[in-house]
Each structure stands twice: as C-alpha cells, then as structure tokens.
Write a protein that holds these residues in place. Structure first.
Motif, mmCIF file in Angstrom:
data_model
loop_
_atom_site.group_PDB
_atom_site.id
_atom_site.type_symbol
_atom_site.label_atom_id
_atom_site.label_comp_id
_atom_site.label_asym_id
_atom_site.label_seq_id
_atom_site.Cartn_x
_atom_site.Cartn_y
_atom_site.Cartn_z
ATOM 1 N N THR A 1 0.977 -1.277 -0.026
ATOM 2 C CA THR A 1 -0.042 -0.035 0.125
ATOM 3 C C THR A 1 0.940 1.285 -0.067
ATOM 4 O OG1 THR A 1 -1.704 -1.169 1.294
ATOM 5 C CG2 THR A 1 -1.672 1.330 1.181
ATOM 6 N N ARG A 2 1.948 1.154 0.677
ATOM 7 C CA ARG A 2 2.685 2.553 0.732
ATOM 8 C C ARG A 2 3.481 2.766 -0.463
ATOM 9 N NH1 ARG A 2 6.685 2.993 5.723
ATOM 10 N NH2 ARG A 2 7.039 4.958 4.360
ATOM 11 N N LYS A 3 3.877 1.767 -0.890
ATOM 12 C CA LYS A 3 4.559 1.623 -2.344
ATOM 13 C C LYS A 3 3.621 2.110 -3.486
ATOM 14 C CE LYS A 3 8.240 -1.932 -1.892
ATOM 15 N NZ LYS A 3 8.530 -3.198 -2.346
ATOM 16 N N LEU B 1 5.195 4.326 -20.052
ATOM 17 C CA LEU B 1 5.708 4.448 -18.768
ATOM 18 C C LEU B 1 6.984 3.260 -18.793
ATOM 19 C CD1 LEU B 1 4.784 1.818 -16.761
ATOM 20 C CD2 LEU B 1 2.513 3.037 -17.084
ATOM 21 N N LYS B 2 6.634 2.395 -19.535
ATOM 22 C CA LYS B 2 7.613 1.131 -19.324
ATOM 23 C C LYS B 2 8.878 1.705 -19.851
ATOM 24 C CE LYS B 2 7.178 -2.609 -21.878
ATOM 25 N NZ LYS B 2 6.606 -3.896 -22.208
ATOM 26 N N LEU B 3 8.826 2.480 -21.241
ATOM 27 C CA LEU B 3 9.886 3.216 -22.023
ATOM 28 C C LEU B 3 10.695 4.029 -20.819
ATOM 29 C CD1 LEU B 3 11.636 3.508 -24.471
ATOM 30 C CD2 LEU B 3 10.098 5.456 -24.819
ATOM 31 N N ILE C 1 -0.284 0.257 -12.532
ATOM 32 C CA ILE C 1 -1.652 0.247 -11.769
ATOM 33 C C ILE C 1 -2.190 1.667 -11.822
ATOM 34 C CG2 ILE C 1 -2.674 -0.356 -9.512
ATOM 35 C CD1 ILE C 1 -0.693 -2.580 -9.065
ATOM 36 N N ASP C 2 -0.985 2.391 -11.535
ATOM 37 C CA ASP C 2 -1.617 3.974 -11.426
ATOM 38 C C ASP C 2 -2.225 4.463 -12.772
ATOM 39 O OD1 ASP C 2 -1.459 6.915 -10.709
ATOM 40 O OD2 ASP C 2 0.383 6.947 -11.890
ATOM 41 N N SER C 3 -1.535 4.207 -13.701
ATOM 42 C CA SER C 3 -2.015 4.465 -15.154
ATOM 43 C C SER C 3 -3.305 4.037 -15.344
ATOM 44 C CB SER C 3 -0.902 4.259 -16.123
ATOM 45 O OG SER C 3 -1.445 4.553 -17.421
ATOM 46 N N ALA C 4 -3.459 2.723 -15.238
ATOM 47 C CA ALA C 4 -4.749 2.270 -15.671
ATOM 48 C C ALA C 4 -6.050 2.598 -14.717
ATOM 49 C CB ALA C 4 -4.692 0.536 -15.453
ATOM 50 N N ALA C 5 -5.763 2.816 -13.554
ATOM 51 C CA ALA C 5 -7.000 3.376 -12.622
ATOM 52 C C ALA C 5 -7.177 4.697 -12.798
ATOM 53 C CB ALA C 5 -6.266 3.349 -11.216
ATOM 54 N N ALA C 6 -5.978 5.524 -13.261
ATOM 55 C CA ALA C 6 -6.500 6.964 -13.615
ATOM 56 C C ALA C 6 -7.162 7.025 -14.993
ATOM 57 C CB ALA C 6 -5.150 7.848 -13.803
ATOM 58 N N LEU C 7 -6.812 6.008 -15.744
ATOM 59 C CA LEU C 7 -7.343 6.049 -17.287
ATOM 60 C C LEU C 7 -8.888 5.522 -17.154
ATOM 61 C CD1 LEU C 7 -4.484 5.299 -19.396
ATOM 62 C CD2 LEU C 7 -5.709 7.336 -19.273
ATOM 63 N N VAL D 1 7.784 -0.526 -12.665
ATOM 64 C CA VAL D 1 6.631 -0.619 -13.796
ATOM 65 C C VAL D 1 5.267 -1.130 -13.445
ATOM 66 C CG1 VAL D 1 6.228 -2.262 -15.933
ATOM 67 C CG2 VAL D 1 8.460 -1.051 -15.562
ATOM 68 N N HIS D 2 5.440 -2.222 -12.483
ATOM 69 C CA HIS D 2 4.074 -2.550 -11.776
ATOM 70 C C HIS D 2 3.355 -1.651 -11.394
ATOM 71 C CE1 HIS D 2 1.723 -5.591 -9.587
ATOM 72 N NE2 HIS D 2 1.980 -4.877 -8.757
ATOM 73 N N PHE D 3 3.690 -0.997 -10.447
ATOM 74 C CA PHE D 3 3.012 0.147 -9.750
ATOM 75 C C PHE D 3 2.681 1.302 -10.696
ATOM 76 C CE2 PHE D 3 4.963 -1.979 -5.888
ATOM 77 C CZ PHE D 3 3.942 -2.135 -5.160
ATOM 78 N N ALA D 4 3.584 1.754 -11.265
ATOM 79 C CA ALA D 4 3.229 2.706 -12.366
ATOM 80 C C ALA D 4 2.043 2.291 -13.440
ATOM 81 C CB ALA D 4 4.457 3.226 -13.271
#
Length: 442
Positions: free
Chosen positions: A30-32, A86-88, A258-264, A253-256
């Motif tokens: 959660t903190r990450k 984001l992966k790039l 999730i952040d991207s998909a949730a925001a979109l 990459v994993h957390f970014a």
C-alpha cells in the motif's frame, strides 16, 4: 538508424524533479502504491480535455448511448499505449523525445520535434479555447478577454514548479475531483438509463454501417489519445526515486501500470458521463442536433429542470481546461529538452507556447466569435490526429526492441497487439482527416 542507444544525451528528463519523490523499498504494498500515485492522474487529464467534449456531446445527442462502446475501446487503447510509454521511461531512463533523439538522425529528429511542437500548440489551443468558453458561460466575459486571461496561468505554474512535483500532482488531482464531482451531479439529475448504458458497452454493427455514426465514432477515437501524453508519461514516471536496477525497475513498472490504468478508468468515467448526459438530456427530447458546448450549456437547465445543471457543466469545463494547461506545460518542456537537448527557463518555455496558442485564438475569436472558436477547436483535434502516428510508431518500435529494453521488451502478443492498434489509429485518423477536409471543401 542504430540499435541500442547513443551515449551523447545523459541528462535525465525534467532534471529539476527527477528522482525527487521517495519510494520506500521495504515498505508495504500500500505504501509503495501511494508513492507511485500521481503520474497516471496527470496523464488522464489529456483524455478528458475540452477537445473531447464536442465529439462526446454530438455522439450522445444524435445517437443516444450507442457510442459508449467506442469510448470504452478508446480507453483500452489508451491503457495499452500509456503502459508502453511508462515502461520506456522507467526501463531506459529516457523519455520518448530523448529516445527519438538518441535513435534517429538529426534531420529526422528535427522533423519529429517540429511536428510535436505543432501538436502541443494545437493541444494548448484547445485548452485556451475551452477555458475561454467556460469563462464566457460563467461570467459572460468576451471570448477574447477569456483567452487573454488564460495566459496568466504561466505565473501559477512557475510558482508551483518551485514547490515540488507533488504539489502539481495534488492540484491536478483536485481539479479532476471537481470534474468528476460535477458529472456525478449531472448523472444524478439527468437520471440516465443504466440498462441502456450497460447494453451498449459492447460494440454494435451499426457503428460501422451508419456513415454518420462512424464519423463521430472515429472522432471520439481520434480525440482520445493525445501524442503529447506519450512524451509526458515517459518522463514524469522518472520523478520516483527507486533503485535503478532490474528488480527496482520491475517494481516501478508494476506500480506505475496500476496507477496509469486506474487513472484512465477515471477518464473513461468522465468521457462516458459527457456522452451519457447528452444522451439522457437531448436524445429523444427534440435536441438531437446539439453538437457544441454552448448549445449544451444553454439547454441543460431548461431540459433537466435543475437550476445548477448548466453552471456545474461550465465549472467542469473550466477545471478541465485549466488542468490541461498544467500537463501541457510539462509536455512542452520535455519535448524541447528531449529533442534539442537545450534548456529554457520554464516560464520562458510556457510563455512561448501560450503565445503560439493565444494569437490565432484571439484573431479568430475577434473576427468570427463563438462559431470561429468552435471551428478552431475542431482544427486543433485534426492537427493532433495527424501527429499521433509519429509518436506511436517510435514508441512501439523502441519497446519492441530487445537491445533497448532487455528483459522488459514487449512479448510476442503485446508486440502484435501494439502494432495492430497503431495501424488502426493511423487508418482511422487518416479517414477522419479526409472526411474533415472534404467537409471544409464543400
């Protein structure tokens, strides 16, 4: 062209904020996750900017809920492309502009930079006009005055950049909350049909067979994915301070992602809400010809019988326009620094970008008023459609190259899907451009 990367551009993207947000390596999931939340919201702004509103309004008023499936497909495509972006950035520690500069010859890089600058100016133009229209609706300010007032945001942005990147992310999140809350209110008072919404999440054949519906559908697809977002995302993910080794990059990459998909998903809700509101308020009530923001504003209150309906709609538009200026600022800085490897003071870069957008907007608004501003908004979307392929093709190519990405290279299925999406985007945008030009010539 060469494989791998040249080694003449080692300066990190957005150097002043690079690796400034701490990510605890031994903390809980959660903190990450909390440490990585932010870039996705900034990217989501580009998917709900004023340039999307006209197509969503027209689609809902004319065809009801049918085109909801197109917004869903657009959002899925956005998730895919932003994931590659984001992966790039995380894996190569280069943003897309730097990657293009490293990979291509100087003449090719220069042409890509010019095209990207034109696209960013077009996007800024849409934000300027959208904000000016909102100010006109809320305070009856002339469009020219509203356009000039939007130039003042350079002062706000300059102040925020020196307060830390989290401040900018928080402001963006707050404005998205205003937009989301505004449309939640509109959903409640418009009382849309949930069964119709759910049943239209799957595409219908008539979207392709009906020429008018197909044109609006392609407009929604073309206006959704913004080229500057791909450059922006590949840079701002590097603001997180994580271990720059394989394990750290895998975690990032994993957390970014999730952040991207949730925001979109939030962006999908807002775009869908615009179309649903238009469908519930105008389709079947004798207002199927509503196709612009002014018409929607003027009709919402009398049609829905709620005194705040039009005001809340305009507030959401103003928040959308102002939010987009924040991300446009950073995108402009990233593109200039990445392609040319030169640095300007942020306020100088922003002022140049704003002048490029404001001058044509003031001229058109002075000469042609609301109708001219609306036409300029459509033109800005056409320009963005033209540029999109020049951002997507290098992005897919770089992330599919094992020499550049190592173990993070796109797998066979992802590579195939990415190229398929790229081909669809290019073909649809070419068709949209053709239809738009033919419409102007008639």
């Amino acid at each position: 062209m060469k494989s791998g990367w040249r080694q003449d551009n080692k300066t990190p993207s957005l150097q002043e904020v690079n690796s400034t947000i701490h990510v605890p390596s031994q903390a809980t999931w959660t903190r990450k996750m909390l440490a990585f939340i932010g870039p996705g919201l900034m990217i989501a702004v580009g998917y709900m900017d004023p340039g999307n509103w006209a197509t969503d309004l027209a689609g809902g008023a004319k065809y009801g809920y049918i085109l909801i499936s197109v917004i869903l497909i657009s959002s899925i495509i956005a998730v895919l492309l932003q994931h590659l972006s984001l992966k790039l950035g995380i894996v190569t520690e280069r943003d897309l502009a730097q990657a293009c500069r490293d990979h291509y010859s100087k003449p090719v890089s220069l042409m890509l930079w010019i095209g990207c600058e034109i696209a960013i100016a077009a996007c800024d133009l849409a934000e300027v006009i959208g904000s000016a229209i909102a100010l006109n609706l809320l305070f009856h300010l002339p469009l020219v005055i509203g356009i000039i007032l939007t130039a003042l945001d350079v002062v706000v942005i300059l102040f925020l950049q020196y307060k830390g990147f989290r401040i900018i992310e928080s402001l963006v999140a707050g404005l998205i909350l205003i937009i989301g809350g505004s449309f939640a209110y509109e959903m409640i008072i418009s009382n849309p049909s949930l069964p119709l919404f759910l049943s239209n999440l799957l595409p219908r054949p008539e979207i392709v067979t009906n020429p008018g519906m197909l044109y609006i559908a392609i407009g929604i697809l073309g206006a959704t994915v913004m080229p500057h977002n791909l450059y922006l995302h590949s840079s701002i993910v590097q603001t997180r301070a994580f271990e720059r080794n394989e394990e750290g990059k895998k975690m990032a990459v994993h957390f970014a992602a999730i952040d991207s998909a949730a925001a979109l998903f939030c962006a999908f809700f807002i775009n869908a809400a615009i179309l649903i509101l238009s469908a519930a308020a105008f389709h079947g009530t004798g207002h199927q010809d509503v196709a612009d923001i002014h018409d929607a504003y003027n009709l919402l209150t009398p049609v829905l019988g709620a005194s705040l309906a039009s005001v809340v709609f305009a507030i959401a538009l103003l928040a959308s326009g102002q939010n987009s200026t924040l991300t446009g600022t950073l995108a402009g800085q990233i593109v200039m620094e990445g392609f040319l490897n030169i640095r300007l003071q942020p306020w100088v870069r922003r002022l140049l970008t704003r002048l490029i957008a404001i001058i044509p907007a003031v001229i058109v608004a002075s000469m042609y008023g609301e109708k001219g501003a609306g036409s300029l908004l459509i033109l800005s979307q056409v320009i963005l459609s033209l540029q999109l392929g020049f951002a997507v093709v290098p992005l897919v190519m770089f992330t599919s190259d094992k020499k550049k990405m190592g173990s993070f290279v796109n797998g066979p299925w992802l590579k195939s899907l990415a190229w398929l999406v790229t081909a669809v985007i290019i073909i649809l945008n070419a068709y949209l451009l053709w239809q738009t030009v033919m419409g102007w010539l008639k």
